[in-house]
Design a protein around this motif. Structure first.
Motif, PDB file in Angstrom:
ATOM      1  N   TYR A  84     -22.652 -23.581 -12.082  1.00  0.00           N
ATOM      2  CA  TYR A  84     -22.310 -24.514 -11.022  1.00  0.00           C
ATOM      3  C   TYR A  84     -22.625 -23.883  -9.668  1.00  0.00           C
ATOM      4  O   TYR A  84     -22.326 -22.713  -9.428  1.00  0.00           O
ATOM      5  N   SER A  85     -23.191 -24.658  -8.764  1.00  0.00           N
ATOM      6  CA  SER A  85     -23.329 -24.184  -7.387  1.00  0.00           C
ATOM      7  C   SER A  85     -22.105 -24.565  -6.570  1.00  0.00           C
ATOM      8  O   SER A  85     -21.733 -23.864  -5.623  1.00  0.00           O
ATOM      9  N   ALA A  86     -21.457 -25.684  -6.935  1.00  0.00           N
ATOM     10  CA  ALA A  86     -20.176 -26.083  -6.333  1.00  0.00           C
ATOM     11  C   ALA A  86     -19.117 -25.936  -7.414  1.00  0.00           C
ATOM     12  O   ALA A  86     -19.058 -26.740  -8.340  1.00  0.00           O
ATOM     13  N   THR A  87     -18.309 -24.891  -7.317  1.00  0.00           N
ATOM     14  CA  THR A  87     -17.361 -24.592  -8.383  1.00  0.00           C
ATOM     15  C   THR A  87     -16.236 -25.620  -8.429  1.00  0.00           C
ATOM     16  O   THR A  87     -15.880 -26.215  -7.407  1.00  0.00           O
ATOM     17  N   PRO A  88     -15.654 -25.843  -9.609  1.00  0.00           N
ATOM     18  CA  PRO A  88     -14.529 -26.768  -9.725  1.00  0.00           C
ATOM     19  C   PRO A  88     -13.365 -26.347  -8.831  1.00  0.00           C
ATOM     20  O   PRO A  88     -13.103 -25.155  -8.654  1.00  0.00           O
ATOM     21  N   THR A  89     -12.686 -27.332  -8.253  1.00  0.00           N
ATOM     22  CA  THR A  89     -11.553 -27.059  -7.367  1.00  0.00           C
ATOM     23  C   THR A  89     -10.262 -27.519  -8.008  1.00  0.00           C
ATOM     24  O   THR A  89     -10.263 -28.367  -8.908  1.00  0.00           O
ATOM     25  N   ALA A  90      -9.157 -26.952  -7.562  1.00  0.00           N
ATOM     26  CA  ALA A  90      -7.849 -27.326  -8.092  1.00  0.00           C
ATOM     27  C   ALA A  90      -7.624 -28.827  -7.914  1.00  0.00           C
ATOM     28  O   ALA A  90      -7.925 -29.401  -6.862  1.00  0.00           O
ATOM     29  N   ALA A  91      -7.101 -29.473  -8.941  1.00  0.00           N
ATOM     30  CA  ALA A  91      -6.790 -30.914  -8.977  1.00  0.00           C
ATOM     31  C   ALA A  91      -8.021 -31.785  -9.178  1.00  0.00           C
ATOM     32  O   ALA A  91      -7.911 -33.015  -9.209  1.00  0.00           O
ATOM     33  N   GLU A  92      -9.193 -31.181  -9.353  1.00  0.00           N
ATOM     34  CA  GLU A  92     -10.391 -31.977  -9.636  1.00  0.00           C
ATOM     35  C   GLU A  92     -10.295 -32.576 -11.038  1.00  0.00           C
ATOM     36  O   GLU A  92      -9.926 -31.906 -11.994  1.00  0.00           O
ATOM     37  N   VAL A  93     -10.637 -33.864 -11.147  1.00  0.00           N
ATOM     38  CA  VAL A  93     -10.628 -34.549 -12.438  1.00  0.00           C
ATOM     39  C   VAL A  93     -11.824 -34.103 -13.271  1.00  0.00           C
ATOM     40  O   VAL A  93     -12.934 -34.001 -12.759  1.00  0.00           O
ATOM     41  N   TYR A  94     -11.572 -33.809 -14.537  1.00  0.00           N
ATOM     42  CA  TYR A  94     -12.672 -33.521 -15.452  1.00  0.00           C
ATOM     43  C   TYR A  94     -12.367 -34.135 -16.805  1.00  0.00           C
ATOM     44  O   TYR A  94     -11.223 -34.502 -17.097  1.00  0.00           O
ATOM     45  N   GLU A  95     -13.401 -34.255 -17.626  1.00  0.00           N
ATOM     46  CA  GLU A  95     -13.250 -34.839 -18.958  1.00  0.00           C
ATOM     47  C   GLU A  95     -13.996 -33.976 -19.968  1.00  0.00           C
ATOM     48  O   GLU A  95     -15.026 -33.381 -19.633  1.00  0.00           O
ATOM     49  N   VAL A  96     -13.456 -33.907 -21.170  1.00  0.00           N
ATOM     50  CA  VAL A  96     -14.091 -33.185 -22.262  1.00  0.00           C
ATOM     51  C   VAL A  96     -14.136 -34.114 -23.469  1.00  0.00           C
ATOM     52  O   VAL A  96     -13.087 -34.599 -23.908  1.00  0.00           O
ATOM     53  N   PHE A  97     -15.346 -34.410 -23.975  1.00  0.00           N
ATOM     54  CA  PHE A  97     -15.420 -35.286 -25.134  1.00  0.00           C
ATOM     55  C   PHE A  97     -16.673 -34.999 -25.943  1.00  0.00           C
ATOM     56  O   PHE A  97     -17.582 -34.310 -25.485  1.00  0.00           O
ATOM     57  N   LYS A  98     -16.697 -35.544 -27.142  1.00  0.00           N
ATOM     58  CA  LYS A  98     -17.731 -35.217 -28.122  1.00  0.00           C
ATOM     59  C   LYS A  98     -18.563 -36.449 -28.478  1.00  0.00           C
ATOM     60  O   LYS A  98     -18.222 -37.573 -28.163  1.00  0.00           O
ATOM     61  N   TRP A  99     -19.692 -36.166 -29.136  1.00  0.00           N
ATOM     62  CA  TRP A  99     -20.530 -37.170 -29.801  1.00  0.00           C
ATOM     63  C   TRP A  99     -21.366 -38.051 -28.879  1.00  0.00           C
ATOM     64  O   TRP A  99     -22.514 -38.347 -29.182  1.00  0.00           O
ATOM     65  N   VAL A 100     -20.786 -38.520 -27.767  1.00  0.00           N
ATOM     66  CA  VAL A 100     -21.513 -39.428 -26.880  1.00  0.00           C
ATOM     67  C   VAL A 100     -21.713 -38.746 -25.525  1.00  0.00           C
ATOM     68  O   VAL A 100     -20.745 -38.338 -24.884  1.00  0.00           O
ATOM     69  N   HIS A 101     -22.950 -38.618 -25.110  1.00  0.00           N
ATOM     70  CA  HIS A 101     -23.236 -38.009 -23.806  1.00  0.00           C
ATOM     71  C   HIS A 101     -22.608 -38.857 -22.696  1.00  0.00           C
ATOM     72  O   HIS A 101     -22.562 -40.092 -22.793  1.00  0.00           O
ATOM     73  N   PRO A 102     -22.078 -38.240 -21.631  1.00  0.00           N
ATOM     74  CA  PRO A 102     -21.458 -39.017 -20.548  1.00  0.00           C
ATOM     75  C   PRO A 102     -22.340 -40.122 -19.990  1.00  0.00           C
ATOM     76  O   PRO A 102     -21.851 -41.217 -19.698  1.00  0.00           O
ATOM     77  N   ASP A 103     -23.638 -39.870 -19.839  1.00  0.00           N
ATOM     78  CA  ASP A 103     -24.530 -40.920 -19.331  1.00  0.00           C
ATOM     79  C   ASP A 103     -24.589 -42.103 -20.297  1.00  0.00           C
ATOM     80  O   ASP A 103     -24.615 -43.268 -19.873  1.00  0.00           O
ATOM     81  N   ASP A 104     -24.611 -41.805 -21.607  1.00  0.00           N
ATOM     82  CA  ASP A 104     -24.640 -42.873 -22.606  1.00  0.00           C
ATOM     83  C   ASP A 104     -23.330 -43.658 -22.608  1.00  0.00           C
ATOM     84  O   ASP A 104     -23.324 -44.878 -22.799  1.00  0.00           O
ATOM     85  N   LEU A 105     -22.221 -42.957 -22.373  1.00  0.00           N
ATOM     86  CA  LEU A 105     -20.923 -43.636 -22.349  1.00  0.00           C
ATOM     87  C   LEU A 105     -20.832 -44.562 -21.142  1.00  0.00           C
ATOM     88  O   LEU A 105     -20.362 -45.700 -21.251  1.00  0.00           O
ATOM     89  N   ASN A 106     -21.303 -44.109 -19.992  1.00  0.00           N
ATOM     90  CA  ASN A 106     -21.305 -44.973 -18.799  1.00  0.00           C
ATOM     91  C   ASN A 106     -22.226 -46.176 -18.994  1.00  0.00           C
ATOM     92  O   ASN A 106     -21.905 -47.292 -18.571  1.00  0.00           O
ATOM     93  N   THR A 107     -23.362 -45.949 -19.639  1.00  0.00           N
ATOM     94  CA  THR A 107     -24.282 -47.060 -19.918  1.00  0.00           C
ATOM     95  C   THR A 107     -23.646 -48.063 -20.866  1.00  0.00           C
ATOM     96  O   THR A 107     -23.803 -49.282 -20.702  1.00  0.00           O
ATOM     97  N   ALA A 108     -22.912 -47.578 -21.862  1.00  0.00           N
ATOM     98  CA  ALA A 108     -22.235 -48.471 -22.805  1.00  0.00           C
ATOM     99  C   ALA A 108     -21.205 -49.336 -22.091  1.00  0.00           C
ATOM    100  O   ALA A 108     -21.048 -50.531 -22.386  1.00  0.00           O
ATOM    101  N   ILE A 109     -20.490 -48.762 -21.130  1.00  0.00           N
ATOM    102  CA  ILE A 109     -19.498 -49.522 -20.368  1.00  0.00           C
ATOM    103  C   ILE A 109     -20.187 -50.620 -19.557  1.00  0.00           C
ATOM    104  O   ILE A 109     -19.747 -51.776 -19.543  1.00  0.00           O
ATOM    105  N   ASN A 110     -21.272 -50.266 -18.882  1.00  0.00           N
ATOM    106  CA  ASN A 110     -21.998 -51.278 -18.105  1.00  0.00           C
ATOM    107  C   ASN A 110     -22.595 -52.359 -18.991  1.00  0.00           C
ATOM    108  O   ASN A 110     -22.596 -53.547 -18.638  1.00  0.00           O
ATOM    109  N   ARG A 111     -23.100 -51.958 -20.155  1.00  0.00           N
ATOM    110  CA  ARG A 111     -23.662 -52.938 -21.082  1.00  0.00           C
ATOM    111  C   ARG A 111     -22.581 -53.908 -21.546  1.00  0.00           C
ATOM    112  O   ARG A 111     -22.815 -55.119 -21.665  1.00  0.00           O
ATOM    113  N   ALA A 112     -21.388 -53.398 -21.775  1.00  0.00           N
ATOM    114  CA  ALA A 112     -20.280 -54.259 -22.201  1.00  0.00           C
ATOM    115  C   ALA A 112     -19.887 -55.239 -21.100  1.00  0.00           C
ATOM    116  O   ALA A 112     -19.701 -56.432 -21.349  1.00  0.00           O
TER     117      ALA A 112
END
Length: 416
Positions: A84-112
């Motif tokens: 990272y060039s901009a390191t994570p900061t305290a209270a920053e929201v993050y997500e950890v998940f498997k199987w579906v790439h984040p871009d694919d998950l966002n695309t699925a939401i828009n498609r829905a």
């Protein structure tokens, strides 16, 4: 309506893809620290290996990494990608998940969301941005006033045009409309005023720089202006001026409708692309007498209307054109505002923290539709391992969409 982030985090949780949390003590170029969620000496250090680490508020190149190691004692999740060039900061929201790439998950939401529709009304008018639903205000030029789109006073749709005078007789002017001299014309617009403001509507002869009609109303409540006029003999273009008389008056305008003599063909809103979307055409017929406190006695109470159907004999399609659909009436439009009642799909999310065009959508229904998209991805990717979840998600979505037809949208299918 929730944001795209809210929808995605519900999918992560309800589809058991992973979790969402916040960084507790900042982070480094190759890791995220979360002592609240991840610190657990009894956990398996292999728990999150290969999961996507997603930082939705970071720059695009910083958002997605893959977990490479997990330190249970300190609650640290490392990644093996580019630092990272901009390191994570305290209270920053993050997500950890498997199987579906984040871009694919966002695309699925828009498609829905784009496959859902809702019932709405829109005016058929010769005025550019007459329904005030365009994202900006460039179609309305101001003189002695400022203008802005607002979402608190829209009539049957989401937006209206607020005009704030900076000196007396300020206004916002529409784009010019080509007309035939001597033709009969009709204009309707919905207006409300703030405080003691006196709203002023002008049908303007652009060719000769003179007013064809001027009407004012001092009522604060929302009213419908309904006027008829004749295009002057030498006039080739007209425009609407929407404003007020006072030096600091504030007025709000919506659904500016102009028809001209012998008009029987109208462009449908650009979002109408399929015949199945069109439910009906309606005239907005004013009832009773105009209200007092109006100079030309042409302003009617907002709810003093009837909606008789209008017959149409053809729907013309040109899906490659600027306007995909045109409606051909059985007869001329007449002297009443013309509206279309139709089904419209929600707009896709444009940002992670905004609601985009889904502000009125039911969150549970959007989540149910997005689950179908997610399980379709997983079932295809893992060779029918998610067939049961996919079947259940389709059943749940169907039940949800049919449970209250007056409130919930439904998926519609193309007919062309």
């Amino acid at each position: 309506m929730a944001t795209r982030r809210g929808i995605r985090q519900r999918l992560i949780q309800e589809c058991q893809l992973g979790y969402n949390s916040t960084v507790t003590a900042g982070g480094g170029t190759t890791y995220i620290d979360d002592t609240a969620r991840l610190q657990n000496t009894a956990a398996d250090s292999r728990s999150w290996l290969g999961f996507y680490m997603y930082r939705p508020s970071a720059a695009a190149v910083e958002q997605v990494r893959t977990a490479s190691s997990y330190t249970v004692a300190s609650g640290r999740l490392n990644h093996g990608g580019v630092a990272y060039s901009a390191t994570p900061t305290a209270a920053e929201v993050y997500e950890v998940f498997k199987w579906v790439h984040p871009d694919d998950l966002n695309t699925a939401i828009n498609r829905a969301i784009e496959r859902l529709w809702y019932e709405t009304w829109a005016p058929l008018t010769l005025v550019t941005d007459g329904d005030m639903e365009a994202s900006g205000v460039t179609d309305w030029a101001v003189t002695n006033a400022t203008r802005a789109k607002v979402t608190t006073t829209g009539y049957r749709q989401d937006q209206a045009l607020e005009v704030t005078n900076t000196s007396a007789n300020g206004y916002a002017q529409s784009a010019s409309i080509a007309v035939k001299s001597g033709a009969y014309g009709y204009c309707s617009v919905i207006v409300s005023a703030t405080g003691s403001a006196t709203a002023q509507l002008i049908v303007w002869d652009v060719t000769n720089s003179v007013a064809i009609y001027t009407g004012t109303v001092a009522q604060i409540m929302r009213h419908i202006a309904s006027i008829s006029f004749t295009v002057p003999a030498t006039c080739k273009q007209i425009a609407l001026r929407l404003g007020a008389t006072g030096a600091s008056d504030v007025t709000t305008w919506d659904n500016a409708i102009v028809h001209v003599q012998h008009a029987n063909q109208f462009s449908a809103p650009s979002w109408v692309t399929k015949k199945a979307q069109i439910l009906s055409l309606r005239h907005q017929v004013m009832l009773g007498a105009p209200v007092s406190l109006s100079s030309a006695q042409s302003f009617y109470p907002e709810d003093a209307v009837d909606w008789p159907p209008v017959k149409y004999n053809a729907i013309e399609f040109d899906l490659t054109g600027t306007v995909p659909v045109r409606l051909v009436l059985d007869n001329y439009a007449g002297v009443f505002p013309l509206w279309i009642q139709a089904l419209r799909s929600y707009s896709a999310f444009t940002a992670d923290t905004s609601t985009g065009g889904t502000v009125d959508a039911d969150e549970d229904l959007v989540v149910a539709a997005a689950k179908v998209e997610v399980y379709e991805i997983l079932n295809n990717r893992f060779k029918d391992k998610f067939a049961k979840q996919l079947e259940n998600s389709r059943r749940q979505f169907a039940s949800r969409s049919k449970s209250d037809t007056s409130r919930y949208p439904k998926i519609w299918t193309p007919v062309l």
